[in-house]
Motif scaffolding. Structure first.
Motif, PDB file in Angstrom:
ATOM      1  N   ALA A  36      58.872 -82.848  13.829  1.00  0.00           N
ATOM      2  CA  ALA A  36      58.922 -83.760  14.973  1.00  0.00           C
ATOM      3  C   ALA A  36      58.639 -85.178  14.509  1.00  0.00           C
ATOM      4  O   ALA A  36      57.764 -85.405  13.679  1.00  0.00           O
ATOM      5  CB  ALA A  36      57.903 -83.333  16.025  1.00  0.00           C
ATOM      6  N   ARG A  37      59.363 -86.139  15.059  1.00  0.00           N
ATOM      7  CA  ARG A  37      59.174 -87.554  14.725  1.00  0.00           C
ATOM      8  C   ARG A  37      58.036 -88.117  15.562  1.00  0.00           C
ATOM      9  O   ARG A  37      58.236 -88.687  16.629  1.00  0.00           O
ATOM     10  CB  ARG A  37      60.463 -88.340  14.980  1.00  0.00           C
ATOM     11  N   THR A  38      56.813 -87.934  15.109  1.00  0.00           N
ATOM     12  CA  THR A  38      55.647 -88.348  15.879  1.00  0.00           C
ATOM     13  C   THR A  38      55.491 -89.861  15.965  1.00  0.00           C
ATOM     14  O   THR A  38      54.787 -90.351  16.840  1.00  0.00           O
ATOM     15  CB  THR A  38      54.363 -87.733  15.296  1.00  0.00           C
ATOM     16  N   CYS A  39      56.162 -90.603  15.124  1.00  0.00           N
ATOM     17  CA  CYS A  39      56.040 -92.065  15.175  1.00  0.00           C
ATOM     18  C   CYS A  39      56.677 -92.641  16.436  1.00  0.00           C
ATOM     19  O   CYS A  39      56.409 -93.779  16.784  1.00  0.00           O
ATOM     20  CB  CYS A  39      56.636 -92.708  13.934  1.00  0.00           C
ATOM     21  N   ILE A  40      57.497 -91.858  17.155  1.00  0.00           N
ATOM     22  CA  ILE A  40      58.101 -92.375  18.387  1.00  0.00           C
ATOM     23  C   ILE A  40      57.154 -92.261  19.583  1.00  0.00           C
ATOM     24  O   ILE A  40      57.433 -92.792  20.631  1.00  0.00           O
ATOM     25  CB  ILE A  40      59.456 -91.709  18.702  1.00  0.00           C
ATOM     26  N   LEU A  41      56.032 -91.572  19.393  1.00  0.00           N
ATOM     27  CA  LEU A  41      55.041 -91.413  20.461  1.00  0.00           C
ATOM     28  C   LEU A  41      53.881 -92.377  20.235  1.00  0.00           C
ATOM     29  O   LEU A  41      53.327 -92.433  19.147  1.00  0.00           O
ATOM     30  CB  LEU A  41      54.491 -89.981  20.461  1.00  0.00           C
ATOM     31  N   PRO A  42      53.486 -93.148  21.255  1.00  0.00           N
ATOM     32  CA  PRO A  42      52.363 -94.081  21.068  1.00  0.00           C
ATOM     33  C   PRO A  42      51.108 -93.377  20.549  1.00  0.00           C
ATOM     34  O   PRO A  42      50.437 -93.878  19.662  1.00  0.00           O
ATOM     35  CB  PRO A  42      52.133 -94.668  22.459  1.00  0.00           C
ATOM     36  N   GLU A  43      50.789 -92.185  21.078  1.00  0.00           N
ATOM     37  CA  GLU A  43      49.595 -91.480  20.612  1.00  0.00           C
ATOM     38  C   GLU A  43      49.763 -90.970  19.188  1.00  0.00           C
ATOM     39  O   GLU A  43      48.793 -90.810  18.460  1.00  0.00           O
ATOM     40  CB  GLU A  43      49.207 -90.350  21.565  1.00  0.00           C
ATOM     41  N   GLY A  44      50.993 -90.719  18.769  1.00  0.00           N
ATOM     42  CA  GLY A  44      51.242 -90.299  17.392  1.00  0.00           C
ATOM     43  C   GLY A  44      50.920 -91.393  16.397  1.00  0.00           C
ATOM     44  O   GLY A  44      50.303 -91.150  15.365  1.00  0.00           O
ATOM     45  N   ARG A  45      51.317 -92.611  16.712  1.00  0.00           N
ATOM     46  CA  ARG A  45      51.038 -93.736  15.813  1.00  0.00           C
ATOM     47  C   ARG A  45      49.548 -94.034  15.731  1.00  0.00           C
ATOM     48  O   ARG A  45      49.042 -94.459  14.709  1.00  0.00           O
ATOM     49  CB  ARG A  45      51.802 -94.977  16.268  1.00  0.00           C
ATOM     50  N   LYS A  46      48.809 -93.799  16.822  1.00  0.00           N
ATOM     51  CA  LYS A  46      47.383 -94.110  16.856  1.00  0.00           C
ATOM     52  C   LYS A  46      46.506 -92.997  16.303  1.00  0.00           C
ATOM     53  O   LYS A  46      45.486 -93.271  15.688  1.00  0.00           O
ATOM     54  CB  LYS A  46      46.948 -94.386  18.302  1.00  0.00           C
ATOM     55  N   ASN A  47      46.865 -91.756  16.561  1.00  0.00           N
ATOM     56  CA  ASN A  47      45.933 -90.651  16.344  1.00  0.00           C
ATOM     57  C   ASN A  47      46.269 -89.703  15.198  1.00  0.00           C
ATOM     58  O   ASN A  47      45.493 -88.787  14.945  1.00  0.00           O
ATOM     59  CB  ASN A  47      45.818 -89.822  17.631  1.00  0.00           C
ATOM     60  N   LEU A  48      47.377 -89.867  14.540  1.00  0.00           N
ATOM     61  CA  LEU A  48      47.750 -88.942  13.466  1.00  0.00           C
ATOM     62  C   LEU A  48      47.803 -89.680  12.137  1.00  0.00           C
ATOM     63  O   LEU A  48      48.764 -90.376  11.832  1.00  0.00           O
ATOM     64  CB  LEU A  48      49.112 -88.299  13.772  1.00  0.00           C
ATOM     65  N   PRO A  49      46.761 -89.547  11.324  1.00  0.00           N
ATOM     66  CA  PRO A  49      46.766 -90.227  10.028  1.00  0.00           C
ATOM     67  C   PRO A  49      47.781 -89.587   9.080  1.00  0.00           C
ATOM     68  O   PRO A  49      48.166 -88.430   9.242  1.00  0.00           O
ATOM     69  CB  PRO A  49      45.339 -90.010   9.515  1.00  0.00           C
ATOM     70  N   VAL A  50      48.206 -90.333   8.097  1.00  0.00           N
ATOM     71  CA  VAL A  50      49.149 -89.834   7.106  1.00  0.00           C
ATOM     72  C   VAL A  50      48.441 -88.808   6.228  1.00  0.00           C
ATOM     73  O   VAL A  50      47.379 -89.085   5.665  1.00  0.00           O
ATOM     74  CB  VAL A  50      49.692 -90.997   6.236  1.00  0.00           C
ATOM     75  N   GLY A  51      49.020 -87.606   6.133  1.00  0.00           N
ATOM     76  CA  GLY A  51      48.422 -86.545   5.342  1.00  0.00           C
ATOM     77  C   GLY A  51      49.127 -86.318   4.023  1.00  0.00           C
ATOM     78  O   GLY A  51      48.526 -85.889   3.047  1.00  0.00           O
ATOM     79  N   ALA A  52      50.424 -86.597   3.992  1.00  0.00           N
ATOM     80  CA  ALA A  52      51.207 -86.402   2.769  1.00  0.00           C
ATOM     81  C   ALA A  52      52.504 -87.163   2.903  1.00  0.00           C
ATOM     82  O   ALA A  52      52.968 -87.454   4.002  1.00  0.00           O
ATOM     83  CB  ALA A  52      51.503 -84.925   2.545  1.00  0.00           C
ATOM     84  N   GLU A  53      53.064 -87.489   1.767  1.00  0.00           N
ATOM     85  CA  GLU A  53      54.377 -88.135   1.719  1.00  0.00           C
ATOM     86  C   GLU A  53      55.350 -87.125   1.113  1.00  0.00           C
ATOM     87  O   GLU A  53      55.148 -86.640   0.008  1.00  0.00           O
ATOM     88  CB  GLU A  53      54.306 -89.396   0.857  1.00  0.00           C
ATOM     89  N   ILE A  54      56.363 -86.758   1.898  1.00  0.00           N
ATOM     90  CA  ILE A  54      57.349 -85.770   1.468  1.00  0.00           C
ATOM     91  C   ILE A  54      58.641 -86.494   1.112  1.00  0.00           C
ATOM     92  O   ILE A  54      59.019 -87.458   1.752  1.00  0.00           O
ATOM     93  CB  ILE A  54      57.587 -84.733   2.581  1.00  0.00           C
TER      94      ILE A  54
END
Length: 97
Positions: A57-75
């Motif tokens: 899922a593209r969480t960056c399109i959700l305001p809460e995704g940009r604020k609350n989900l830190p980067v865990g890995a780069e694929i």
């Protein structure tokens, strides 16, 4: 930013039925890309190599995704531009299962 989730956890509440196109990834299996048919924003991808119920899922399109989900890995770090900094643990392609 993306989040790997079960497809059953995704609820699309606006925009109608998403459009879809497919390309083939490094595995040779399909990557199905789903997008909003009104604005063409990509909503999620289903990589066949990851199984039937796993989507990205593209969480960056959700305001809460940009604020609350830190980067865990780069694929797919192999596709990173040379001038881009590494932002998390990097996998050249998909991480091990």
């Amino acid at each position: 930013m993306n989040q790997i989730i079960p497809k059953s956890n995704l609820k699309i509440t606006q925009g109608g039925e998403p459009g879809k196109y497919t390309y083939y990834g490094d595995s040779g299996k399909g990557v199905h890309c789903y997008y909003c048919q009104h604005c063409t924003t990509h909503i999620y991808h289903h990589q066949e190599v990851m199984g039937d119920d796993t989507i990205i899922a593209r969480t960056c399109i959700l305001p809460e995704g940009r604020k609350n989900l830190p980067v865990g890995a780069e694929i797919y770090g192999k596709a990173r531009f040379p001038w881009q900094k590494e932002v998390a643990q990097t996998f050249e392609t998909l991480p091990p299962s």
